[in-house]
Structure formats: C-alpha cells, structure tokens
Scaffold this motif. Structure first.
Motif, mmCIF file in Angstrom:
data_model
loop_
_atom_site.group_PDB
_atom_site.id
_atom_site.type_symbol
_atom_site.label_atom_id
_atom_site.label_comp_id
_atom_site.label_asym_id
_atom_site.label_seq_id
_atom_site.Cartn_x
_atom_site.Cartn_y
_atom_site.Cartn_z
ATOM 1 N N LEU A 28 -26.007 -12.424 -24.915
ATOM 2 C CA LEU A 28 -26.639 -11.353 -24.154
ATOM 3 C C LEU A 28 -27.879 -11.820 -23.388
ATOM 4 O O LEU A 28 -28.694 -10.995 -22.971
ATOM 5 N N ASP A 29 -28.015 -13.114 -23.193
ATOM 6 C CA ASP A 29 -29.149 -13.664 -22.449
ATOM 7 C C ASP A 29 -28.850 -13.588 -20.952
ATOM 8 O O ASP A 29 -27.961 -14.279 -20.450
ATOM 9 N N ASP A 30 -29.595 -12.748 -20.233
ATOM 10 C CA ASP A 30 -29.368 -12.615 -18.791
ATOM 11 C C ASP A 30 -30.474 -13.289 -17.980
ATOM 12 O O ASP A 30 -30.713 -12.939 -16.822
ATOM 13 N N GLY A 31 -31.121 -14.271 -18.569
ATOM 14 C CA GLY A 31 -32.196 -14.970 -17.882
ATOM 15 C C GLY A 31 -31.689 -16.025 -16.922
ATOM 16 O O GLY A 31 -30.490 -16.159 -16.662
ATOM 17 N N ARG A 67 -35.470 -15.840 -4.377
ATOM 18 C CA ARG A 67 -35.172 -15.158 -5.629
ATOM 19 C C ARG A 67 -34.079 -15.898 -6.385
ATOM 20 O O ARG A 67 -33.206 -16.530 -5.787
ATOM 21 N N ALA A 68 -34.159 -15.789 -7.699
ATOM 22 C CA ALA A 68 -33.082 -16.259 -8.576
ATOM 23 C C ALA A 68 -33.017 -15.286 -9.738
ATOM 24 O O ALA A 68 -34.046 -14.875 -10.270
ATOM 25 N N TRP A 69 -31.813 -14.897 -10.107
ATOM 26 C CA TRP A 69 -31.699 -13.971 -11.229
ATOM 27 C C TRP A 69 -30.368 -14.172 -11.939
ATOM 28 O O TRP A 69 -29.443 -14.787 -11.409
ATOM 29 N N GLY A 70 -30.304 -13.653 -13.140
ATOM 30 C CA GLY A 70 -29.081 -13.710 -13.918
ATOM 31 C C GLY A 70 -28.623 -12.312 -14.280
ATOM 32 O O GLY A 70 -29.427 -11.374 -14.350
ATOM 33 N N ALA A 71 -27.347 -12.156 -14.510
ATOM 34 C CA ALA A 71 -26.787 -10.881 -14.932
ATOM 35 C C ALA A 71 -25.551 -11.164 -15.776
ATOM 36 O O ALA A 71 -24.959 -12.247 -15.690
ATOM 37 N N LEU A 72 -25.180 -10.191 -16.575
ATOM 38 C CA LEU A 72 -24.049 -10.363 -17.479
ATOM 39 C C LEU A 72 -22.810 -9.689 -16.928
ATOM 40 O O LEU A 72 -22.794 -8.471 -16.694
#
Length: 378
Positions: free
Chosen positions: A271-274, A301-306
């Motif tokens: 569950l790590d969305d970093g 920008r940089a981002w993570g999502a599940l």
C-alpha cells in the motif's frame, strides 16, 4: 437511514462511471465515496484511451475494450454539454514504441492474433523511418512501433470531476467521506443494508461494489469473489512545451496543456504510494531515449498511485447468485473503459439494461478454478 434504489460503493473512475450510467438511464442513485483518503487509481492513470494489445488470450476483453473506445466520443461530448468540464479527449490513434526487432516481431504477432480473433481492431507496423515520419521526435534507439487508429488519451482527473458533476446534474446523490464496512443482504426481499464505520447506514434494492482494493473485504459479504491487489505506478510530468507529440504513446503523451506525462512504473510494494529515486530515474531515462528532445526539459512533478489489479489483470464484473442485486465491478482500465461502464454496466446493474453477453469470462470465480480456460472466450 435513507432508502435508495441503487447504491454504488466507490467514487473512483469505475464507480463514478457506473453510477453516472445508472443515473443517466433513470435510476435513483447514491454514490458513496471514501473521499480524498482513498487510494485513487485515477491519480496515477496514464490517461490512455487504448485498445491495441488488450485481450490477446481473452477475445471478449479485446471486444469489450474496442467497444468502449467507440462509446467514448459521445460520453465526452455529453459530459461537456452537461457539466462544462472538458475531459480533453483526443483520439488521433496511438503508438506503441519498440526498441528491438524481437520486440517488433512479437508485437506484430500479438496484434495479428487479436485482430483475427475479434476483428475491427486495425493496426499498422512501422519501421524506424516510417515511425519517424509520423513522430519526428523519436530517437535513434527506437526500432519502430505499432499504430492503432482507434486509440487516444484523455485527462483522468478531469474525467473523474466531470462524472461527479454529471451525477449531481442528473439528480444522483454523492456522499463523501464514507468508509463502508458492512453489507447485509435482507432475506425478506428488502434488498441490502450498507453500513459505514462511523455508524451511518443506507438501504438499497441494488448495490454495486466498485470500491477498488476495498472489494477484497466487501465482496464475500454478498457471496462474491473479487481478489484484488495493489500495484504502484509512478508518473512524471514536465514543464509545458510547444506541441511536438501529436499522438499519445505508451512511453509519453503530451497533454492538452502542453506538459508531457511520462510513465509508468509497475511495482509490487503493498500500500505504499510514494515515489522513489530509482523509478523516477528509470522513467526519465526511458523517456529521453525515446524522445531525446526531453533531455533538457525540467520535471515539475513526480507522484505514485496504486492501481487495482486482479491476479490475471482482467476486470471482474458479476452479479451475486446468493444475493441477487449485488454486483461487483473492478478494472485497472478505468479511463479506457469509462464509456462502456457508463453505457453498458450502469444500466445493467440498475436493472434498466440487458446483461452484457458472454460476461461469464469476467466472473470472479475464475480464480477459484485454476483449470478454467478462457482462450476461446469470445
């Protein structure tokens, strides 16, 4: 306690599109949205409206994806007229980009299998020179690519915004900050009671589980099987540039605002969305290899999502046999399939449209029978 004909649990792209389709068909709808604390897959969606390469071993999925793309222009037009929100749909066709002859040969064989088994999914293979004539910015390391005229892209966040606004415009109720914990099927024919962790409850004749990762816990409560797992995708976005990329590709796409979206990683990290330096570096290097012009561009920008994935990557759509009126819907292709979710799934789950044909292939029980084969599922 409020009584509604249809309650959709999950306000992401899948749930919102289904709820919108049901409301559009005339059903009274309540959408229960977990809100900003939810693991929004739409935050990390690359925004492709895409069919090429989908359904190689399951022709029904290829057909479903193809049909979804044909529904998309009408949905985008309707949402713009109804809400004033432009979802930035652009369907000029799309390119997959390959870096070796082996990749190209495997790609061509796969696309031929799909088009032969389903039909209506045309493609074109291009060597480096032919691809560079269409995408002048490609670099020398690119071997070639494939083109499908049906493909395109849209803005996932604008799509989510438009669907929520469209629901309200069509008289549906959107309730935010709802964390559903319990669903009870009423044996007396009274439908379902849905309870949230803070003690609120709703009653409905029908209920749709579109809660993403939450379906793991909710589905068994109404006799359904929906194993889903998180998969992180990291995405990068550049500063705004002059238009140079007229088509979406699987490596990069230039948005209608001018920025370039680069992606995406595929990571099994729970569950790590970093974000991570290694993934950002890998995505950036791949993008520069594909389009050298990006080497001097600033990343903003940089981002993570599940993402929400099933074990085989295919969607799950099913009505419960033991609790009629309860449905589950989950798919990682929330953008590509949005129009089909609204056009077909919404009316079906509301009892106002026919069940899609040959949807047995998408039943969750397939994961309980390892010997079940879908190779001939059309």
């Amino acid at each position: 306690m409020q009584t509604q004909e249809l309650v959709v649990i999950g306000g992401g792209l899948v749930g919102a599109a289904i709820a919108y389709g049901a409301a559009r068909a005339g059903a009274p709808v309540t959408l229960l949205d977990q809100g900003d604390v939810a693991h929004r897959a739409s935050r990390g969606n690359f925004g492709l409206v895409w069919v090429q390469s989908k359904g190689d071993k399951v022709p029904r999925y290829a057909r479903w994806s193809r049909d979804a793309l044909t529904f998309w222009p009408a949905l985008a037009k309707e949402l713009l007229e109804l809400t004033g929100v432009d979802v930035a749909l652009h369907q000029p066709g799309g390119f997959w980009i390959g870096f070796s002859e082996a990749e190209m040969e495997a790609r061509q064989a796969m696309l031929q299998r799909i088009d032969s088994s389903v039909g209506g999914i045309p493609f074109e293979m291009l060597d480096h020179a032919a691809l560079k004539a269409r995408l002048p910015a490609i670099g020398p390391a690119v071997a070639g690519g494939s083109y499908c005229p049906l493909d395109g892209h849209a803005n996932p966040l604008m799509l989510l915004h438009a669907l929520h606004a469209g629901l309200k415009a069509r008289g549906a109720r959107v309730v935010s900050s709802v964390d559903v914990s319990q669903i009870t099927h009423q044996d007396n024919g009274a439908g379902f009671e849905i309870k949230s962790k803070d003690g609120k409850s709703w009653r409905a004749a029908r209920v749709v589980l579109a809660a993403g990762l939450g379906n793991n816990e909710l589905a068994p409560q109404v006799g359904l099987h929906a194993p889903v797992m998180p998969n992180r995708g990291q995405v990068l976005i550049t500063e705004r540039l002059k238009p140079f990329l007229p088509y979406p590709t699987n490596k990069a796409r230039q948005t209608n605002e001018g920025s370039v979206q680069l992606g995406y990683s595929v990571e099994d990290v729970g569950l790590d969305d970093g974000t991570t330096v290694s993934a950002v570096e890998w995505i950036a290097k791949r993008a520069v290899t594909t389009f050298p012009v990006l080497s001097s561009v600033r990343l903003v920008r940089a981002w993570g999502a599940l993402r929400v994935l099933t074990p085989d990557g295919l969607p799950i759509y099913q009505e419960s046999a033991s609790c009629p009126g309860a449905f589950v819907a989950t798919s990682h292709s929330g953008v590509s399939l949005a129009a089909a979710h609204a056009q077909v799934i919404g009316p079906w789950v509301a009892g106002l449209g026919a069940a899609p044909d040959a949807f047995e292939v998408f039943a969750g029980e397939r994961f309980l029978d390892p010997n079940r084969s879908f190779s001939n599922a059309h």
